[in-house]
Motif scaffolding. Structure first.
Motif, PDB file in Angstrom:
ATOM      1  N   GLY A  93       0.823  -1.197   0.000  1.00 60.99           N
ATOM      2  CA  GLY A  93       0.000   0.000   0.000  1.00 60.99           C
ATOM      3  C   GLY A  93       0.858   1.248   0.000  1.00 60.99           C
ATOM      4  O   GLY A  93       2.082   1.192   0.195  1.00 60.99           O
TER       5      GLY A  93
ATOM      6  N   VAL B   7      -0.917   9.103  -5.929  1.00 55.30           N
ATOM      7  CA  VAL B   7      -1.600   8.379  -7.003  1.00 55.30           C
ATOM      8  C   VAL B   7      -2.926   9.078  -7.271  1.00 55.30           C
ATOM      9  O   VAL B   7      -3.868   8.989  -6.477  1.00 55.30           O
ATOM     10  CB  VAL B   7      -1.826   6.902  -6.630  1.00 55.30           C
TER      11      VAL B   7
ATOM     12  N   ASP C  78      -5.124   8.560  -9.672  1.00 58.14           N
ATOM     13  CA  ASP C  78      -6.234   7.697 -10.085  1.00 58.14           C
ATOM     14  C   ASP C  78      -5.844   6.248  -9.842  1.00 58.14           C
ATOM     15  O   ASP C  78      -5.061   5.665 -10.591  1.00 58.14           O
ATOM     16  CB  ASP C  78      -6.582   7.913 -11.551  1.00 58.14           C
ATOM     17  N   LEU C  79      -6.398   5.690  -8.792  1.00 51.04           N
ATOM     18  CA  LEU C  79      -6.060   4.323  -8.408  1.00 51.04           C
ATOM     19  C   LEU C  79      -6.565   3.310  -9.427  1.00 51.04           C
ATOM     20  O   LEU C  79      -6.066   2.181  -9.481  1.00 51.04           O
ATOM     21  CB  LEU C  79      -6.656   4.025  -7.030  1.00 51.04           C
ATOM     22  N   ALA C  80      -7.536   3.715 -10.245  1.00 48.36           N
ATOM     23  CA  ALA C  80      -8.055   2.811 -11.269  1.00 48.36           C
ATOM     24  C   ALA C  80      -7.153   2.763 -12.497  1.00 48.36           C
ATOM     25  O   ALA C  80      -7.355   1.937 -13.385  1.00 48.36           O
ATOM     26  CB  ALA C  80      -9.464   3.238 -11.682  1.00 48.36           C
TER      27      ALA C  80
ATOM     28  N   SER D  70      -1.138   3.236 -12.262  1.00 45.44           N
ATOM     29  CA  SER D  70      -0.396   3.397 -11.006  1.00 45.44           C
ATOM     30  C   SER D  70      -0.929   2.505  -9.899  1.00 45.44           C
ATOM     31  O   SER D  70      -0.201   2.150  -8.972  1.00 45.44           O
ATOM     32  CB  SER D  70      -0.443   4.860 -10.551  1.00 45.44           C
ATOM     33  N   GLY D  71      -2.205   2.145  -9.983  1.00 51.43           N
ATOM     34  CA  GLY D  71      -2.783   1.294  -8.952  1.00 51.43           C
ATOM     35  C   GLY D  71      -2.348  -0.153  -9.047  1.00 51.43           C
ATOM     36  O   GLY D  71      -2.540  -0.925  -8.099  1.00 51.43           O
ATOM     37  N   CYS D  72      -1.737  -0.531 -10.164  1.00 52.19           N
ATOM     38  CA  CYS D  72      -1.337  -1.930 -10.362  1.00 52.19           C
ATOM     39  C   CYS D  72      -0.228  -2.366  -9.421  1.00 52.19           C
ATOM     40  O   CYS D  72      -0.001  -3.560  -9.237  1.00 52.19           O
ATOM     41  CB  CYS D  72      -0.896  -2.143 -11.810  1.00 52.19           C
TER      42      CYS D  72
ATOM     43  N   TRP E  93      -0.275  -2.252  -6.339  1.00 56.47           N
ATOM     44  CA  TRP E  93      -0.878  -2.840  -5.139  1.00 56.47           C
ATOM     45  C   TRP E  93      -2.051  -3.719  -5.571  1.00 56.47           C
ATOM     46  O   TRP E  93      -3.215  -3.320  -5.474  1.00 56.47           O
ATOM     47  CB  TRP E  93      -1.355  -1.745  -4.184  1.00 56.47           C
TER      48      TRP E  93
ATOM     49  N   ALA F  68      -5.378  -2.024  -3.858  1.00 53.83           N
ATOM     50  CA  ALA F  68      -6.089  -1.089  -4.731  1.00 53.83           C
ATOM     51  C   ALA F  68      -7.557  -1.474  -4.942  1.00 53.83           C
ATOM     52  O   ALA F  68      -8.439  -0.610  -4.833  1.00 53.83           O
ATOM     53  CB  ALA F  68      -5.360  -0.964  -6.069  1.00 53.83           C
TER      54      ALA F  68
ATOM     55  N   LEU G  36     -10.828   0.951  -4.067  1.00 51.31           N
ATOM     56  CA  LEU G  36     -11.811   1.307  -5.091  1.00 51.31           C
ATOM     57  C   LEU G  36     -13.206   0.840  -4.691  1.00 51.31           C
ATOM     58  O   LEU G  36     -14.195   1.559  -4.891  1.00 51.31           O
ATOM     59  CB  LEU G  36     -11.406   0.696  -6.434  1.00 51.31           C
TER      60      LEU G  36
ATOM     61  N   ARG H  65     -10.918   6.973  -5.201  1.00 57.36           N
ATOM     62  CA  ARG H  65     -10.191   6.867  -6.463  1.00 57.36           C
ATOM     63  C   ARG H  65      -8.744   7.350  -6.363  1.00 57.36           C
ATOM     64  O   ARG H  65      -7.892   6.903  -7.137  1.00 57.36           O
ATOM     65  CB  ARG H  65     -10.914   7.684  -7.544  1.00 57.36           C
TER      66      ARG H  65
END
Length: 239
Positions: A75, A89, A91-93, A96-98, A100, A104, A108, A113
């Motif tokens: 995280g 980050v 936009d976690l979607a 960049s969210g990959c 975690w 992530a 979400l 987000r």
């Protein structure tokens, strides 16, 4: 807000307020959400390379998500402390969210987000991390980033005070009493698993985390069950 002096005074006032049942750091996090354009705030401390626990949060959902980072071992808070730099980050979607893969999706699903984490440190001393959550995607603006750094400064100095034997400021009691119990239970459970499974401390903690994740628990909940002998991970009967 973009008025660093005023924000600092307001945060220090929240820390000094002893009214109500909420801890001072919970009130600080609530104040952060009121002052900054974010929807959740949390503060976590790191006692060593393996133990991390939140000590303040603006709301129960944010607290649960911050604690989930310890359960999963991943995280933005982990990365901020390890790398000693902010993790932003927008936009976690997005891609960049990959980084975690387990954390992530949980964030979400909770309706957030964007995530932002800042290391709390004084010189070489690593104290923990400040986490911020926002429902809408997008980067922090310059003013918000400046305000977040004021929060980082206040939170870091507060946590440093709690580690001193004779703190000069009004900080005794800022950390919940449960923090010491949390550390004790996790360490005790880790020791019990070392004996049950015949493994080292790091492997025992990994096993504890894995069980907690599979069972939908936090690590402290799983540790509490193991210490109370309601749980065994070696296949033997509880008790």
């Amino acid at each position: 807000m973009s008025d660093p002096g005023r924000l600092r005074r307001e945060l220090l006032s929240l820390l000094a307020d002893q009214s109500g049942d909420a801890s001072s750091l919970d009130r600080l996090c609530v104040g952060v959400v009121s002052a900054l354009p974010v929807d959740g705030a949390s503060i976590a401390v790191t006692s060593d390379a393996a133990v991390r626990v939140y000590v303040g949060a603006s709301d129960p959902i944010t607290a649960r998500l911050d604690d989930l980072q310890f359960t999963l071992g991943e995280g933005p808070g982990w990365d901020a402390v390890h790398d000693r730099r902010p993790v932003l980050v927008a936009d976690l979607a997005g891609p960049s969210g990959c980084r975690w893969p387990m954390f992530a999706p949980a964030v979400l699903a909770a309706g957030f987000r964007a995530v932002f984490a800042f290391p709390l440190q004084i010189g070489a001393i690593r104290l923990g991390a400040l986490g911020l959550l926002r429902a809408r995607p997008g980067p922090l603006g310059d003013d918000t980033l400046a305000d977040a750094l004021v929060v980082v400064d206040v939170a870091a100095l507060t946590l440093l005070d709690t580690r001193m034997d004779d703190p000069p400021g009004p900080s005794p009691g800022l950390l919940p009493d449960a923090l010491g119990l949390y550390r004790a239970e996790v360490h005790q459970a880790t020791g019990m698993l070392m004996v049950q499974l015949g493994v080292g401390a790091q492997e025992a903690l990994v096993r504890l985390r894995a069980h907690a994740y599979a069972a939908g628990q936090t690590v402290d909940e799983a540790a509490r069950d193991l210490v109370a002998r309601r749980l065994r991970l070696d296949g033997g009967p509880p008790g």
